[in-house]
Design an enzyme around this catalytic site. Structure first.
Site, mmCIF file in Angstrom:
data_model
loop_
_atom_site.group_PDB
_atom_site.id
_atom_site.type_symbol
_atom_site.label_atom_id
_atom_site.label_comp_id
_atom_site.label_asym_id
_atom_site.label_seq_id
_atom_site.Cartn_x
_atom_site.Cartn_y
_atom_site.Cartn_z
ATOM 1 N N HIS A 19 26.813 1.947 44.192
ATOM 2 C CA HIS A 19 25.590 2.754 44.236
ATOM 3 C C HIS A 19 25.153 2.956 45.686
ATOM 4 O O HIS A 19 24.822 4.065 46.105
ATOM 5 C CB HIS A 19 24.464 2.079 43.452
ATOM 6 N N HIS B 40 22.888 -6.576 42.219
ATOM 7 C CA HIS B 40 23.657 -6.889 43.421
ATOM 8 C C HIS B 40 22.891 -7.858 44.307
ATOM 9 O O HIS B 40 21.654 -7.901 44.289
ATOM 10 C CB HIS B 40 23.960 -5.626 44.233
#
Length: 392
Positions: A159, A206
């Site tokens: 991302h 993350h």
């Protein structure tokens, strides 16, 4: 340096960021002085967490993470909706709208560069995940807000890579082509990529090291590939053998994708990205080779004034986008069904067996054929339809 890297990879750093932004596990009541706003309540997300995916040595288990329904408390809905929206800017829903819209309404010159760079960074990021096999943050202490991604590994954040690549490729490609304040464009690029990066921490998907790693890898890739960007601009006038290379090389890259310890959507997602990029590249080549484009896009940067947005222009743009998306969805559905029928028959698999779709010899060909067709349709047949309907 080692201590800094360990601290950036610490799950507690992600958890502290979530608490500062007003996101708490349902069983953990945060201090009143740290909560922002008066809105407080438990919310359910059908895939908001997973069992710890690491063993005592910090290595990911061979088994797939198990998702469960996790309750969480939101004490700051501004950050909640801001980062949920920002997370969507790094997901498929954004790219399947923004990239075609750029192609049909803004400038095919930009679209071509954006798609090629996007494909490159996504492939490298996805492969790096399955080679490094670093686990995602564990829950607890982190609150996990997305279900689909938990079966994937964490390092680097694709991302963050995609958002950085799209925003700064757009900035670099337009700075000498259009007249606008560069500082304004730089601010938009920084804000866009920063929001997507921070959303990966807020959603618990993350660690800070995953995000920083993704940004640094993308910056390196942009710096290394920038001298070759003019080659991208001339792909449509390349050799007649270009379509063969564009199909064969990505297809084998998908087939040779690193084997994971368990099934995850990374191979399918990577195949989708590579196939779409291959399809768009072939579409541009078809347009040039068969002279289907009446006014070829300039390959060299040209200074253009950005026209003011009018109601007529907005309606025309939305109409072109709606027509294009409808045609793409029809092509996608038709080609997907046809390719699955052929593959099921060839490998003698029961029709509608969803588990069979995960087999390498079925998943890669049907995904690749489907999204290559989608890419060709977007680059070639949608503009032809626009011309036929008088929308150009």
């Amino acid at each position: 340096m080692a201590e800094l890297l360990r601290s950036l990879q610490d799950d507690q750093l992600v958890a502290r960021f979530q608490r500062r932004c007003g996101l708490f596990p349902a069983l953990e009541e945060g201090p009143r002085e740290n909560s922002v706003g008066s809105a407080e309540g438990a919310a359910r997300d059908p895939g908001a967490g997973h069992l710890s995916a690491a063993n005592g040595n910090g290595q990911r288990r061979a088994g797939a993470p198990q998702a469960y329904i996790q309750k969480y408390i939101v004490k700051n809905y501004f950050y909640y909706y801001l980062f949920r929206f920002s997370a969507a800017l790094g997901q498929e829903v954004f790219y399947i709208t923004f990239l075609p819209f750029t192609q049909w309404n803004i400038d095919p010159y930009l679209s071509r560069r954006l798609i090629i760079i996007w494909v490159l960074v996504m492939y490298i990021g996805q492969v790096a995940k399955d080679i490094l096999k670093w686990p995602r943050p564990s829950s607890p202490p982190v609150v996990i807000l997305e279900k689909r991604m938990i079966a994937e590994y964490g390092m680097p954040s694709t991302h963050a890579m995609a958002a950085t690549a799209i925003s700064f490729t757009f900035l670099i490609s337009t700075k000498d082509r259009y007249e606008y304040p560069f500082i304004l464009g730089l601010m938009v690029a920084v804000v866009f990529s920063t929001l997507v990066c921070l959303s990966r921490l807020y959603t618990g998907m993350h660690t800070a090291l995953d995000v920083l790693g993704g940004v640094l890898i993308t910056a390196l890739l942009i710096a290394l590939t920038y001298p070759a960007w003019t080659l991208i601009d001339n792909l449509d006038s390349a050799s007649p053998l270009l379509p063969v290379c564009v199909i064969v090389v990505p297809f084998f890259l998908c087939y040779l994708y690193p084997v994971s310890d368990y099934y995850s959507p990374t191979r399918a997602d990577t195949t989708t990205v590579l196939a779409a990029g291959a399809g768009v590249t072939i579409g541009f080549w078809i347009n040039h080779f068969f002279q289907l484009v009446s006014k070829p896009t300039e390959s060299l940067p040209v200074i253009r004034n950005i026209p003011p947005l009018t109601t007529d222009m907005l309606v025309l743009g939305l109409t072109k986008f709606a027509v294009g998306i409808v045609l793409i969805l029809l092509v996608r559905q038709f080609v997907q069904n046809l390719s699955l029928q052929v593959l099921y028959s060839w490998f003698r698999v029961v029709i509608r067996n969803k588990e069979a779709r995960r087999r390498l010899e079925i998943e890669v060909p049907y995904k690749f054929v489907t999204y290559t067709s989608v890419g060709i349709c977007a680059a070639t047949f949608v503009p032809m339809l626009h011309r036929f309907l008088g929308l150009l």
